[in-house]
Motif scaffolding. Structure first.
Motif, short mmCIF file in Angstrom:
data_model
loop_
_atom_site.label_atom_id
_atom_site.label_comp_id
_atom_site.label_asym_id
_atom_site.label_seq_id
_atom_site.Cartn_x
_atom_site.Cartn_y
_atom_site.Cartn_z
N THR A 143 21.04 13.17 -18.51
CA THR A 143 20.34 12.48 -17.41
C THR A 143 21.39 11.99 -16.41
OG1 THR A 143 20.40 10.40 -18.66
CG2 THR A 143 18.41 11.76 -18.87
N ARG A 173 15.20 14.09 -15.94
CA ARG A 173 14.75 12.76 -15.54
C ARG A 173 15.45 12.30 -14.26
NH1 ARG A 173 14.26 8.80 -20.62
NH2 ARG A 173 13.06 7.71 -19.01
N GLU A 204 12.00 13.19 -12.84
CA GLU A 204 11.31 12.17 -13.64
C GLU A 204 9.83 12.19 -13.29
OE1 GLU A 204 10.69 10.25 -16.22
OE2 GLU A 204 12.44 8.98 -15.97
#
Length: 242
Positions: A143, A173, A204
């Motif tokens: 991420t 995300r 996300e």
């Protein structure tokens, strides 16, 4: 020729298992025979994400310890007949497992499936060292957070040290406003830090988390931007990895 893909991450919480479930289902929609092998001992999730948690009788540890045959542990997806899964062992016991055990299982599964996707444990541990060498390709899921990127760096260093050259990474995300706010590393900065090739970026979306909770991978709903994004990633997997 069948291929094995090992999916890993530097830390938990990056969406590694969610990615594994959705890319596996997407590839199956594209006509590939896919089996998901949950190697995250003690923290299995894939059976939940595919909605088959109540069907698991045997698991991968039972297969490796020869308590059962591989076919006894295979659960077939209800979404498409070309997707199957062998769940992980909830006890988390890696002590009795060898590299030869994993190689033997992988070779058996390659005889029946086009793609074997291993969802590995996060972090640097014995499981990673045993599994990644049995794979034709490693995908690191991270991420856009400094801690996740640093831990992904550590995983990549470990892979390079072990001469695992076939590597991609997925950035998961991603918040559209992150770069504007300056509250995390930019996409350019992240890509410069990795020595693996970028496979795809996943935004996300609260619907992805909701889909995990109800046991229906988000790509099962085909007319969404998320499904189209996974289609593009799967096309790259087919083009660059398979």
């Amino acid at each position: 020729m069948s291929k094995t893909i090992y999916i890993t991450s530097g830390k938990g919480g990056t969406g590694k298992s969610t990615f594994a479930a959705n890319i596996g289902l997407t590839l199956a929609y594209m006509g590939k025979r896919v089996i998901l092998l949950d190697m995250n001992m003690g923290m299995r999730d894939l059976d939940l994400y595919l909605g088959v948690q109540n069907e698991a009788i045997f698991d991968v540890y039972d297969v490796i310890m020869r308590t059962c045959e591989p076919r006894d542990a295979i659960i077939h997806s209800t979404f498409v007949d070309k997707l199957a899964i062998i769940p992980a062992h909830q006890g988390g016991n890696w002590i009795d497992i060898s590299r030869a055990d994993i190689d033997e299982l992988i070779e058996h599964l390659k005889g029946e499936y086009d793609i074997v996707i291993m969802d590995g444990a996060p972090g640097i541990n014995r499981a990673v060292d045993l599994c990644h060498s049995s794979a034709d390709e490693v995908i690191i899921v991270t991420t856009p957070d400094y801690s996740a990127i640093r831990d992904a760096d550590a995983i990549e260093d470990r892979l390079i040290k072990n001469e695992i050259m076939n590597r991609h990474y997925v950035l998961n995300r991603v918040m559209p406003v992150s770069d504007d706010l300056g509250c995390g590393p930019s996409l350019v900065e992240i890509d410069l830090r990795f020595r693996s090739q970028l496979l795809g970026v996943i935004m996300e979306d609260e619907n992805i988390r909701a889909s995990c909770n109800i046991g229906i991978p988000i790509v099962a709903k085909r007319d969404t931007y998320i499904a189209r994004n996974f289609d593009k990633i799967a096309e790259r997997v087919i083009r660059e990895i398979l």
